[in-house]
Design an enzyme around this catalytic site. Structure first.
Site, PDB file in Angstrom:
ATOM      1  N   THR A   1       0.808  -1.221   0.000  1.00  0.00           N
ATOM      2  CA  THR A   1       0.000   0.000   0.000  1.00  0.00           C
ATOM      3  C   THR A   1       0.840   1.269   0.000  1.00  0.00           C
ATOM      4  O   THR A   1       0.481   2.251  -0.653  1.00  0.00           O
ATOM      5  CB  THR A   1      -0.919   0.002   1.249  1.00  0.00           C
ATOM      6  OG1 THR A   1      -1.758  -1.130   1.152  1.00  0.00           O
ATOM      7  CG2 THR A   1      -1.769   1.244   1.328  1.00  0.00           C
TER       8      THR A   1
ATOM      9  N   SER B   1       0.421  -9.937  -0.467  1.00  0.00           N
ATOM     10  CA  SER B   1      -0.326 -11.204  -0.485  1.00  0.00           C
ATOM     11  C   SER B   1       0.279 -12.161  -1.511  1.00  0.00           C
ATOM     12  O   SER B   1       0.045 -13.365  -1.457  1.00  0.00           O
ATOM     13  CB  SER B   1      -1.795 -10.958  -0.837  1.00  0.00           C
ATOM     14  OG  SER B   1      -2.352 -10.102   0.112  1.00  0.00           O
TER      15      SER B   1
ATOM     16  N   ASP C   1       1.979  -6.714  -4.335  1.00  0.00           N
ATOM     17  CA  ASP C   1       1.112  -6.726  -3.158  1.00  0.00           C
ATOM     18  C   ASP C   1       1.670  -7.856  -2.281  1.00  0.00           C
ATOM     19  O   ASP C   1       1.974  -8.941  -2.797  1.00  0.00           O
ATOM     20  CB  ASP C   1      -0.315  -7.053  -3.608  1.00  0.00           C
ATOM     21  CG  ASP C   1      -1.316  -6.982  -2.471  1.00  0.00           C
ATOM     22  OD1 ASP C   1      -2.273  -6.212  -2.579  1.00  0.00           O
ATOM     23  OD2 ASP C   1      -1.150  -7.729  -1.479  1.00  0.00           O
TER      24      ASP C   1
ATOM     25  N   THR D   1       0.357 -22.233  20.193  1.00  0.00           N
ATOM     26  CA  THR D   1      -1.003 -22.000  20.668  1.00  0.00           C
ATOM     27  C   THR D   1      -1.789 -21.042  19.774  1.00  0.00           C
ATOM     28  O   THR D   1      -1.218 -20.168  19.120  1.00  0.00           O
ATOM     29  CB  THR D   1      -1.005 -21.468  22.122  1.00  0.00           C
ATOM     30  OG1 THR D   1      -2.324 -21.034  22.454  1.00  0.00           O
ATOM     31  CG2 THR D   1      -0.043 -20.310  22.308  1.00  0.00           C
TER      32      THR D   1
ATOM     33  N   ASP E   1       0.156  -7.127   4.695  1.00  0.00           N
ATOM     34  CA  ASP E   1      -0.509  -8.435   4.808  1.00  0.00           C
ATOM     35  C   ASP E   1       0.425  -9.563   5.242  1.00  0.00           C
ATOM     36  O   ASP E   1       0.068 -10.364   6.104  1.00  0.00           O
ATOM     37  CB  ASP E   1      -1.196  -8.801   3.482  1.00  0.00           C
ATOM     38  CG  ASP E   1      -2.423  -7.932   3.228  1.00  0.00           C
ATOM     39  OD1 ASP E   1      -2.855  -7.218   4.154  1.00  0.00           O
ATOM     40  OD2 ASP E   1      -2.954  -7.972   2.102  1.00  0.00           O
TER      41      ASP E   1
HETATM   42  N1  ASP Z   1      -2.540  -5.825   0.378  1.00  0.00           N
HETATM   43  C1  ASP Z   1      -1.524  -4.893   0.801  1.00  0.00           C
HETATM   44  C2  ASP Z   1      -0.208  -5.624   0.900  1.00  0.00           C
HETATM   45  O1  ASP Z   1      -0.003  -6.323   1.857  1.00  0.00           O
HETATM   46  C3  ASP Z   1      -1.892  -4.267   2.107  1.00  0.00           C
HETATM   47  C4  ASP Z   1      -0.859  -3.310   2.642  1.00  0.00           C
HETATM   48  O2  ASP Z   1       0.137  -2.998   2.062  1.00  0.00           O
HETATM   49  O3  ASP Z   1      -1.073  -2.825   3.735  1.00  0.00           O
HETATM   50  O4  ASP Z   1       0.608  -5.508   0.047  1.00  0.00           O
END
Ligand code: ASP
Length: 341
Positions: free
Chosen positions: A12, A58, A56, A275, A89
Site C-alpha cells: 500500500t 499477499s 502486493d 497455541t 498483509d
Molecule cells: N494488500 C496490501 C499488501 O499487503 C496491504 C498493505 O500494504 O497494507 O501488500
C-alpha cells in the site's frame, strides 16, 4: 555519513488507485519518493532500490524473501542500514523469514509499510518511513547500530520482526508483538531499549537461502474430522506440521488424533505445538491434554508466533541437518523469536 538503502518491495505504501477499477495497484517507486519531500532534508544518505516488479504482499513467496535477503547481502558492505518497504498483509512472515535467513546480521533491517498510500492526505506512510529511517540510522556513542536486527516499525513502535503479527486491517496500529516488549517507541524522542535487552552483536553475514516449503499449519477446532486430518498428515511430501492448539498447548483427547500424530512423527515428520492464543505460550505439562502431545514427541513451540514458526520450520528443513539437530534447533531461540524460561 550514515548510508541507508531503501528497498521497495510493493504494498500500500507505494500504491495508487487504478482509475478504471478503483482498486489499489503497485506503482513505481519514483511516485513514493516524490510524495515525501522531507526526505531531501534527511541528514543521512539514502539510495533506493525497487524489487522488480513491486508486489502486493499477499503475493509474497519464499523466493521473494530470498531476493530481499540477496539484495541486502549484495549491498551489505556499502550501507550501514536497510529499510524495507513492504505490504502489511504478509510483513510479519517476511520479517520472521529474514530474521532466520540473515545469519550473523549486525546492521539494522527495518521493515515498514502503511495502511493508507503515501500519496493520500491522511497517510500513515510518511511517518512510518521517516521514523524507520531515523531508527535505522541510530547509533550508540561508540558508533554501533542501536538495533542490529530485523525489526518492524509501525505506528510509533519498533518491534522485533519475528515477534510481530498483523492484528488490524483497518486501524493504523496494524501490528502487535504480544510476547516481547517493543525495541523502541517513538514520541517526541525515540526511546530505545537498554543494551542488555538487545540481541548480541554478530560479526559476519551469511545468507541462508534454502527454504523447504513442505510444511502445513493445522489449527484444531471442536468438530475437526479424522479423515481430513488423516489426509493432511499422510500427504507424500509433508515434512513439518505447525499444530495450532488450544490455550497453553492443549488438544482434545481423541485417540485417533494422537494415533495419527504419533504415526506422522514416527515417519520423520516434525510436529511442533504452538497455541492459538496470540498472547502467552505453550506449556505442555500443565494439563493432561497437553502432556499427551509431549509424550508422543510433539515439540514445544513456546511463545512463538505462527509466522515465526512457519518460516523457522522452512529455514531449518532447508538445511542439511540430522533429525536430532533439527528438533533441537526448533526448540532453541535462534533470533530472539521465542522465550524459554
Ligand atoms: N494488500 C496490501 C499488501 O499487503 C496491504 C498493505 O500494504 O497494507 O501488500
Amino acid at each position: 555519513m550514515t548510508k541507508i538503502l531503501i528497498i521497495y518491495t510493493g504494498g500500500t505504501i507505494g500504491m495508487m488507485e487504478n482509475p478504471q477499477t478503483g482498486a489499489l495497484q503497485s506503482f513505481d517507486f519514483k511516485h513514493l519518493a516524490s510524495h515525501v519531500p522531507e526526505m531531501q532534508y534527511f541528514r543521512h544518505e539514502t539510495d533506493t532500490l525497487t524489487m522488480d516488479p513491486p508486489i502486493d504482499s499477499s503475493d509474497m513467496e519464499p523466493h521473494h524473501w530470498v531476493r530481499i535477503a540477496e539484495l541486502i547481502q549484495e549491498n551489505y558492505a556499502r550501507y550501514d542500514a536497510f529499510v524495507v518497504l513492504h505490504g502489511t498483509d504478509t510483513m510479519a512472515y517476511t520479517a520472521s523469514a529474514l530474521s532466520f535467513m540473515l545469519e550473523g546480521l549486525a546492521k539494522p533491517v527495518v521493515i515498514t509499510g502503511s495502511q493508507i498510500p503515501i500519496g493520500q492526505l491522511r497517510t500513515d506512510g510518511r511517518e512510518n518511513l521517516l521514523t524507520s529511517l531515523e531508527i535505522a540510522a541510530a547509533k550508540d556513542a561508540e558508533g554501533r547500530p542501536l538495533v542490529p536486527e530485523v525489526c518492524v516499525y509501525f505506528e510509533r513502535q519498533l518491534m522485533r520482526g519475528n515477534r510481530t503479527t498483523k492484528i488490524n486491517s483497518e486501524g493504523f496500529n496494524a501490528f502487535r508483538s504480544y510476547n516481547f516488549p517493543p525495541l523502541a517507541t517513538a514520541g517526541i524522542h525515540i526511546h530505545f531499549v537498554p543494551q542488555e535487552r538487545r540481541l548480541p552483536l554478530q560479526s559476519e553475514l551469511k545468507v541462508s537461502t534454502a527454504l523447504d516449503t513442505n510444511v502445513i499449519m493445522l489449527p484444531l477446532f471442536p468438530g475437526i474430522q479424522e479423515d481430513f486430518v488423516e489426509r493432511i498428515l499422510t500427504m507424500p511430501h509433508l515434512r513439518g506440521v505447525i499444530l495450532k492448539t488450544y490455550g497453553s498447548g492443549n488438544a482434545p483427547k481423541k485417540p485417533w488424533l494422537l494415533r495419527l500424530l504419533k504415526a506422522a512423527i514416527e515417519r520423520g515428520i516434525i510436529v511442533v505445538n504452538t497455541t492459538q492464543c496470540p498472547e502467552g505460550g505453550v506449556e505442555m505439562t500443565l494439563y493432561e491434554t497437553g502432556l499427551q502431545l509431549l509424550q508422543i514427541g510433539v515439540l514445544n513451540g513456546y511463545d512463538s508466533t505462527t509466522e515465526a514458526m512457519v518460516t523457522k520450520m522452512m529455514y531449518l528443513l532447508g538445511k542439511d541437518l540430522t533429525m536430532e539437530e533439527r528438533c533441537q534447533l526448533i526448540t532453541t531461540s535462534l533470533a530472539g523469536e521465542i522465550t524459554i524460561n
